[in-house]
Design a protein around this motif. Structure first.
Motif, short mmCIF file in Angstrom:
data_model
loop_
_atom_site.label_atom_id
_atom_site.label_comp_id
_atom_site.label_asym_id
_atom_site.label_seq_id
_atom_site.Cartn_x
_atom_site.Cartn_y
_atom_site.Cartn_z
N ALA A 101 0.87 -1.28 -0.10
CA ALA A 101 0.12 -0.02 0.04
C ALA A 101 0.86 1.21 -0.13
CB ALA A 101 -0.92 -0.14 1.22
N SER A 102 0.31 2.39 -0.38
CA SER A 102 1.03 3.82 -0.42
C SER A 102 1.24 4.23 0.98
CB SER A 102 0.19 4.62 -1.38
OG SER A 102 -1.19 4.65 -1.12
N GLN A 103 0.37 3.59 1.88
CA GLN A 103 0.55 4.17 3.31
C GLN A 103 0.70 3.03 4.22
OE1 GLN A 103 -2.99 6.62 2.91
NE2 GLN A 103 -3.07 6.12 5.18
N LYS A 104 0.99 3.08 5.47
CA LYS A 104 0.96 1.77 6.50
C LYS A 104 -0.46 1.83 6.84
CE LYS A 104 5.78 2.24 7.74
NZ LYS A 104 6.71 2.80 8.62
N PHE A 105 -1.18 0.44 6.49
CA PHE A 105 -2.42 0.13 7.20
C PHE A 105 -2.33 -0.90 8.12
CE2 PHE A 105 -3.71 1.77 2.91
CZ PHE A 105 -4.37 2.87 3.09
N SER A 106 -3.14 -0.99 8.86
CA SER A 106 -3.05 -2.15 10.00
C SER A 106 -4.02 -3.04 9.06
CB SER A 106 -4.35 -1.82 11.14
OG SER A 106 -5.51 -1.44 10.92
N ILE A 146 1.27 -2.14 -9.25
CA ILE A 146 2.19 -1.25 -8.56
C ILE A 146 2.03 0.28 -9.03
CG2 ILE A 146 4.70 -0.53 -8.15
CD1 ILE A 146 5.28 -3.54 -7.42
N PRO A 147 2.04 0.44 -10.39
CA PRO A 147 1.88 1.84 -10.94
C PRO A 147 0.50 2.07 -10.48
CG PRO A 147 2.93 0.45 -12.68
CD PRO A 147 2.68 -0.63 -11.28
N GLU A 148 -0.69 1.28 -10.64
CA GLU A 148 -1.80 1.73 -10.27
C GLU A 148 -2.03 2.22 -8.82
OE1 GLU A 148 -5.41 1.42 -12.15
OE2 GLU A 148 -3.82 2.20 -13.45
N VAL A 149 -1.46 1.55 -7.84
CA VAL A 149 -1.10 1.99 -6.46
C VAL A 149 -0.40 3.23 -6.46
CG1 VAL A 149 -0.41 1.31 -4.13
CG2 VAL A 149 -1.47 -0.33 -5.79
N LEU A 150 0.63 3.36 -7.06
CA LEU A 150 1.33 4.48 -6.93
C LEU A 150 0.63 5.87 -7.63
CD1 LEU A 150 5.06 3.30 -8.21
CD2 LEU A 150 4.15 4.07 -6.03
N ALA A 151 -0.30 5.53 -8.58
CA ALA A 151 -0.91 6.59 -9.31
C ALA A 151 -2.25 7.05 -8.23
CB ALA A 151 -1.63 6.14 -10.43
N GLY A 152 -2.29 6.43 -7.15
CA GLY A 152 -3.46 6.67 -6.25
C GLY A 152 -4.85 6.14 -6.64
N ASN A 153 -4.96 5.23 -7.61
CA ASN A 153 -6.10 4.66 -8.03
C ASN A 153 -6.72 3.68 -7.34
OD1 ASN A 153 -6.12 6.27 -10.57
ND2 ASN A 153 -5.00 4.77 -11.97
N PHE A 154 -5.64 2.98 -6.42
CA PHE A 154 -6.12 1.93 -5.52
C PHE A 154 -5.28 2.27 -4.44
CE2 PHE A 154 -6.98 -0.20 -9.25
CZ PHE A 154 -8.33 -0.77 -9.12
N GLN A 155 -5.81 2.09 -3.26
CA GLN A 155 -4.84 2.32 -1.93
C GLN A 155 -3.84 1.15 -1.75
OE1 GLN A 155 -8.43 3.58 0.46
NE2 GLN A 155 -7.17 5.06 1.35
N ALA A 156 -4.25 -0.16 -2.17
CA ALA A 156 -3.57 -1.36 -1.61
C ALA A 156 -3.38 -1.96 -3.08
CB ALA A 156 -3.92 -1.88 -0.45
N GLY A 157 -2.65 -2.87 -3.37
CA GLY A 157 -2.64 -3.94 -4.31
C GLY A 157 -1.95 -5.23 -3.90
N LEU A 158 -2.47 -6.39 -4.42
CA LEU A 158 -2.05 -7.62 -4.42
C LEU A 158 -0.98 -8.14 -5.16
CD1 LEU A 158 -2.29 -10.14 -2.60
CD2 LEU A 158 -4.24 -11.12 -4.10
N LYS A 174 4.63 -2.83 2.97
CA LYS A 174 4.23 -4.05 2.92
C LYS A 174 3.12 -4.25 3.84
CE LYS A 174 6.43 -7.82 4.58
NZ LYS A 174 7.53 -8.75 4.70
N VAL A 175 2.09 -4.37 3.57
CA VAL A 175 0.86 -4.76 4.83
C VAL A 175 0.92 -6.21 5.38
CG1 VAL A 175 -1.59 -4.41 5.36
CG2 VAL A 175 -0.55 -3.35 3.60
N ILE A 176 0.98 -7.15 4.36
CA ILE A 176 1.07 -8.50 5.13
C ILE A 176 1.55 -9.35 3.69
CG2 ILE A 176 -1.38 -9.07 4.26
CD1 ILE A 176 -1.44 -10.92 6.61
#
Length: 289
Positions: A101-106, A146-158, A174-176
């Motif tokens: 994710a672009s930020q740290k999520f629980s 990864i590009p889509e998450v970096l572009a802000g289109n998703f907050q997280a990616g698998l 890395k979230v998990i």
């Protein structure tokens, strides 16, 4: 006048159509066969390279290739036409697909996000749904996540494939790691992708072709440098040392033979998927070779 003698030498070799993904680990496995270092008398192997989700769909709808790389999650949908080869699998030993994710999520927060996933038949998707059944997903080609998450289109990616080694360079968190989560849950490795072989080839041919693949994997492991330099042409965005690391993660002793716990892990993953309503069909896993 023509001789009535049969032309023994003119018998065409039997073509075996192989399809796998254009990844450095798959290329490493098939190096021996693709470069004719491994030959099988009377057989000719042709190779098609294609991304794994397309191969899953093609195997499911057409059973087109004799041997095809598949996600284990796809196997229940094509088990009538294909059996699993007992070699050629990529298995995560406490590592595997990751949510980044672009930020740290629980963990509880990430379960409420919409996540970019690389395909509904990928094993990554199955593991994600076992981890978080309610999670919302959208399919994005694996190399665009990864590009889509970096572009802000998703907050997280698998992420799957090489992204597991390169996401940090993009500034993602890395979230998990689902391979790690699976190991904590089951004490087993996480089987991600394997090779399936068409049942209509018949037992003898299935065994012969499976052995040819095992020989090819062994050849790559025995001639690591040559196999790696061949595989490098398929190593998206990886330098040689990262490609070496990636290949080491997914082509190893387990690729030659899953082992008892590896086979158990495949059965458990698919049985759980069925029990939890992710996979509609009961699963019958049988191995060739």
């Amino acid at each position: 006048m023509e001789s009535a003698e049969p032309h023994a030498h003119s018998a065409q070799p039997r073509e075996i159509k192989i399809a796998h993904s254009p990844d450095s680990d798959d290329a490493f496995m098939f190096y021996g066969l693709a470069t004719n270092k491994i030959r099988v008398n009377g057989y000719k192997f042709t190779h098609t390279l294609c991304d794994i989700e397309t191969l899953n769909q093609k195997a499911m709808h057409e059973a087109f290739y004799d041997v095809t790389a598949i996600s284990f999650h796809a196997y229940p949908y094509l088990q009538d036409n294909y059996a699993l080869m007992a070699c050629g699998g990529s298995v995560g030993e406490g590592y595997g697909p990751m949510i980044v994710a672009s930020q740290k999520f629980s963990l509880s927060a990430v379960k409420k996000l919409k996540i970019a996933v690389p395909g509904m038949l990928t094993t990554a998707y199955l593991a994600l749904k076992l981890f978080a059944p309610e999670i919302e997903t959208a399919v994005v080609p694996f190399d665009k996540i990864i590009p889509e998450v970096l572009a802000g289109n998703f907050q997280a990616g698998l992420i799957i494939h090489e992204g597991q080694l390169t996401y940090g360079q993009s500034g993602l968190h890395k979230v998990i790691d689902l391979g790690q989560w699976w190991r904590e849950e089951t004490k087993l490795p996480l089987p991600l992708g394997g090779n399936a072989i068409r049942r209509s080839l018949g037992n003898d041919v299935m065994l012969k072709v499976t052995q040819a693949l095992r020989d090819s994997i062994q050849h790559g492991l025995d001639h690591r440098e040559e196999a790696l330099s061949y595989a490098m042409q398929f190593a998206r965005d990886l330098d040689t040392s990262l490609a070496d690391k990636f290949v080491g993660m997914y082509v190893n002793e387990r690729t030659l033979n899953y082992g008892e716990d590896g086979r158990e892990a495949i059965r458990k993953l698919l049985t759980l998927g069925h029990e939890r309503g992710i996979i509609p069909h009961p699963v019958n896993v049988d191995f060739v070779g």
